[in-house]
Design a protein around this motif. Structure first.
Motif, PDB file in Angstrom:
ATOM      1  N   ALA A 126     -88.316  -6.520 -16.998  1.00 17.07           N
ATOM      2  CA  ALA A 126     -88.668  -7.658 -17.844  1.00 17.07           C
ATOM      3  C   ALA A 126     -88.403  -8.948 -17.088  1.00 17.07           C
ATOM      4  O   ALA A 126     -87.359  -9.108 -16.465  1.00 17.07           O
ATOM      5  CB  ALA A 126     -87.845  -7.635 -19.129  1.00 17.07           C
ATOM      6  N   LEU A 155     -88.111 -13.020 -17.811  1.00 17.73           N
ATOM      7  CA  LEU A 155     -87.950 -13.921 -18.944  1.00 17.73           C
ATOM      8  C   LEU A 155     -88.556 -15.290 -18.669  1.00 17.73           C
ATOM      9  O   LEU A 155     -88.540 -15.784 -17.545  1.00 17.73           O
ATOM     10  CB  LEU A 155     -86.471 -14.073 -19.298  1.00 17.73           C
ATOM     11  CG  LEU A 155     -85.714 -12.789 -19.628  1.00 17.73           C
ATOM     12  CD1 LEU A 155     -84.337 -13.132 -20.175  1.00 17.73           C
ATOM     13  CD2 LEU A 155     -86.477 -11.895 -20.587  1.00 17.73           C
ATOM     14  N   LYS A 194     -95.813  -8.482 -29.059  1.00 14.40           N
ATOM     15  CA  LYS A 194     -95.020  -9.673 -28.737  1.00 14.40           C
ATOM     16  C   LYS A 194     -94.795  -9.849 -27.234  1.00 14.40           C
ATOM     17  O   LYS A 194     -93.794 -10.427 -26.809  1.00 14.40           O
ATOM     18  CB  LYS A 194     -93.664  -9.641 -29.443  1.00 14.40           C
ATOM     19  CG  LYS A 194     -93.722  -9.637 -30.954  1.00 14.40           C
ATOM     20  CD  LYS A 194     -92.329  -9.657 -31.540  1.00 14.40           C
ATOM     21  CE  LYS A 194     -92.363  -9.636 -33.048  1.00 14.40           C
ATOM     22  NZ  LYS A 194     -91.029  -9.700 -33.643  1.00 14.40           N
ATOM     23  N   SER A 195     -95.685  -9.322 -26.397  1.00 12.01           N
ATOM     24  CA  SER A 195     -95.461  -9.369 -24.952  1.00 12.01           C
ATOM     25  C   SER A 195     -96.759  -9.165 -24.182  1.00 12.01           C
ATOM     26  O   SER A 195     -97.776  -8.773 -24.744  1.00 12.01           O
ATOM     27  CB  SER A 195     -94.468  -8.272 -24.557  1.00 12.01           C
ATOM     28  OG  SER A 195     -95.005  -7.004 -24.869  1.00 12.01           O
ATOM     29  N   ILE A 242     -92.867  -6.237 -18.199  1.00 13.26           N
ATOM     30  CA  ILE A 242     -93.038  -6.896 -19.488  1.00 13.26           C
ATOM     31  C   ILE A 242     -92.621  -8.357 -19.415  1.00 13.26           C
ATOM     32  O   ILE A 242     -91.586  -8.689 -18.841  1.00 13.26           O
ATOM     33  CB  ILE A 242     -92.265  -6.152 -20.610  1.00 13.26           C
ATOM     34  CG1 ILE A 242     -92.457  -6.835 -21.971  1.00 13.26           C
ATOM     35  CG2 ILE A 242     -90.805  -5.986 -20.272  1.00 13.26           C
ATOM     36  CD1 ILE A 242     -91.891  -6.061 -23.154  1.00 13.26           C
ATOM     37  N   LYS A 243     -93.477  -9.215 -19.973  1.00 10.51           N
ATOM     38  CA  LYS A 243     -93.169 -10.634 -20.136  1.00 10.51           C
ATOM     39  C   LYS A 243     -93.175 -10.917 -21.640  1.00 10.51           C
ATOM     40  O   LYS A 243     -94.234 -10.918 -22.267  1.00 10.51           O
ATOM     41  CB  LYS A 243     -94.201 -11.511 -19.421  1.00 10.51           C
ATOM     42  CG  LYS A 243     -94.224 -11.329 -17.928  1.00 10.51           C
ATOM     43  CD  LYS A 243     -95.033 -12.391 -17.179  1.00 10.51           C
ATOM     44  CE  LYS A 243     -96.388 -12.675 -17.721  1.00 10.51           C
ATOM     45  NZ  LYS A 243     -97.152 -13.639 -16.887  1.00 10.51           N
ATOM     46  N   PRO A 244     -91.993 -11.117 -22.244  1.00  9.40           N
ATOM     47  CA  PRO A 244     -91.934 -11.415 -23.673  1.00  9.40           C
ATOM     48  C   PRO A 244     -92.672 -12.718 -24.001  1.00  9.40           C
ATOM     49  O   PRO A 244     -92.509 -13.714 -23.309  1.00  9.40           O
ATOM     50  CB  PRO A 244     -90.442 -11.563 -23.958  1.00  9.40           C
ATOM     51  CG  PRO A 244     -89.778 -10.797 -22.856  1.00  9.40           C
ATOM     52  CD  PRO A 244     -90.660 -10.999 -21.654  1.00  9.40           C
ATOM     53  N   THR A 282     -92.281 -14.212 -26.925  1.00  3.87           N
ATOM     54  CA  THR A 282     -91.529 -14.631 -28.104  1.00  3.87           C
ATOM     55  C   THR A 282     -90.791 -15.949 -27.908  1.00  3.87           C
ATOM     56  O   THR A 282     -90.107 -16.388 -28.811  1.00  3.87           O
ATOM     57  CB  THR A 282     -90.480 -13.564 -28.434  1.00  3.87           C
ATOM     58  OG1 THR A 282     -89.695 -13.345 -27.262  1.00  3.87           O
ATOM     59  CG2 THR A 282     -91.106 -12.277 -28.890  1.00  3.87           C
ATOM     60  N   SER A 308     -86.251 -13.037 -26.680  1.00  2.00           N
ATOM     61  CA  SER A 308     -86.772 -12.072 -25.697  1.00  2.00           C
ATOM     62  C   SER A 308     -86.527 -10.619 -26.102  1.00  2.00           C
ATOM     63  O   SER A 308     -87.374  -9.754 -25.902  1.00  2.00           O
ATOM     64  CB  SER A 308     -86.154 -12.322 -24.319  1.00  2.00           C
ATOM     65  OG  SER A 308     -86.532 -13.581 -23.828  1.00  2.00           O
ATOM     66  N   GLU A 321     -86.583  -9.269 -28.924  1.00  5.04           N
ATOM     67  CA  GLU A 321     -87.518  -8.813 -29.948  1.00  5.04           C
ATOM     68  C   GLU A 321     -88.806  -8.250 -29.348  1.00  5.04           C
ATOM     69  O   GLU A 321     -89.524  -7.514 -30.022  1.00  5.04           O
ATOM     70  CB  GLU A 321     -87.836  -9.940 -30.925  1.00  5.04           C
ATOM     71  CG  GLU A 321     -86.653 -10.324 -31.785  1.00  5.04           C
ATOM     72  CD  GLU A 321     -86.959 -11.430 -32.773  1.00  5.04           C
ATOM     73  OE1 GLU A 321     -88.156 -11.766 -32.976  1.00  5.04           O
ATOM     74  OE2 GLU A 321     -86.009 -11.973 -33.355  1.00  5.04           O
ATOM     75  N   ALA A 322     -89.113  -8.603 -28.128  1.00  3.86           N
ATOM     76  CA  ALA A 322     -90.286  -8.050 -27.448  1.00  3.86           C
ATOM     77  C   ALA A 322     -89.921  -6.831 -26.611  1.00  3.86           C
ATOM     78  O   ALA A 322     -90.703  -5.894 -26.493  1.00  3.86           O
ATOM     79  CB  ALA A 322     -90.926  -9.120 -26.560  1.00  3.86           C
ATOM     80  N   ILE A 323     -88.732  -6.832 -26.041  1.00  2.00           N
ATOM     81  CA  ILE A 323     -88.315  -5.746 -25.139  1.00  2.00           C
ATOM     82  C   ILE A 323     -87.905  -4.497 -25.917  1.00  2.00           C
ATOM     83  O   ILE A 323     -88.267  -3.379 -25.554  1.00  2.00           O
ATOM     84  CB  ILE A 323     -87.178  -6.241 -24.213  1.00  2.00           C
ATOM     85  CG1 ILE A 323     -87.729  -7.331 -23.279  1.00  2.00           C
ATOM     86  CG2 ILE A 323     -86.571  -5.091 -23.422  1.00  2.00           C
ATOM     87  CD1 ILE A 323     -86.678  -8.089 -22.511  1.00  2.00           C
TER      88      ILE A 323
END
Length: 187
Positions: A5, A7, A42-43, A58-60, A62, A67, A69-71
């Motif tokens: 991920a 951020l 959300k990502s 993954i790039k959140p 949100t 962050s 909440e997306a991961i």
């Protein structure tokens, strides 16, 4: 499976800010691997394979403070253990151009990391910290992280973003301790 991920905050307004170096590192990694981003929950997500293992980038979307909440949904859906998560993000306590990899730790005041810890209920994920430096005396932290790099820092930070992407890719096939020992460096 592994999840990496990066951020940052979504939107053109935040693209080149200090807070978005995690996004920049993942964009570099996806570009190096010839991957494209797809919309997830959300990502933005990109997928790869290495050594018979599926890798998710993954790039959140949100905003930084949410962050986790997306991961979490991705980690839950694919039943990925927290030890198989790497997070790339900005760090005020490191000078621009510095890079630090860690096996685990607390949030250190970083709201994106705090969100991930709260959502996952664990701290045992890998970290790739990209130095952005502290604001000058009297300047606000918020203005600093949402600002752009000084021209004198830009080249060092770009190099660190490239090294972060390399380190993340190295973790596809090498033990994290080996990657950490190789890539930890100071400005």
């Amino acid at each position: 499976m592994k999840v990496i991920a990066g951020l940052g905050n979504p939107g053109r307004k935040y693209k080149d800010t200090r807070h978005n170096v995690g996004f920049a590192a993942l964009d570099k990694l996806a570009d190096d691997l010839g991957l494209s981003w797809k919309e997830g929950k959300k990502s933005l997500i990109a997928e790869s394979r290495a050594g018979g293992e599926k890798i998710f980038l993954i790039k959140p979307m949100t905003y930084m403070n949410l962050s986790g909440e997306a991961i979490r949904p991705l980690m839950t859906f694919y039943d990925v253990e927290v030890e198989n998560l790497m997070v790339v993000y900005d760090d005020l306590d490191l000078e621009p151009g510095s890079l630090r990899l860690r096996l685990k730790g607390g949030h250190g005041g970083h709201n994106g990391i705090k969100s991930i810890i709260n959502q996952l209920g664990a701290k045992e994920f890998k970290r790739v910290r990209i130095g952005i430096g502290r604001p000058p005396e009297g300047d606000s932290v918020t203005s600093h992280v949402l600002g752009t790099f000084a021209p004198g820092d830009k080249k060092a930070v770009e190099e660190t973003i490239h090294l972060s992407a390399e380190a993340a890719e190295a973790w596809f096939t090498k033990p994290f301790n080996e990657v950490m020992n190789h890539y930890n460096r100071k400005n």
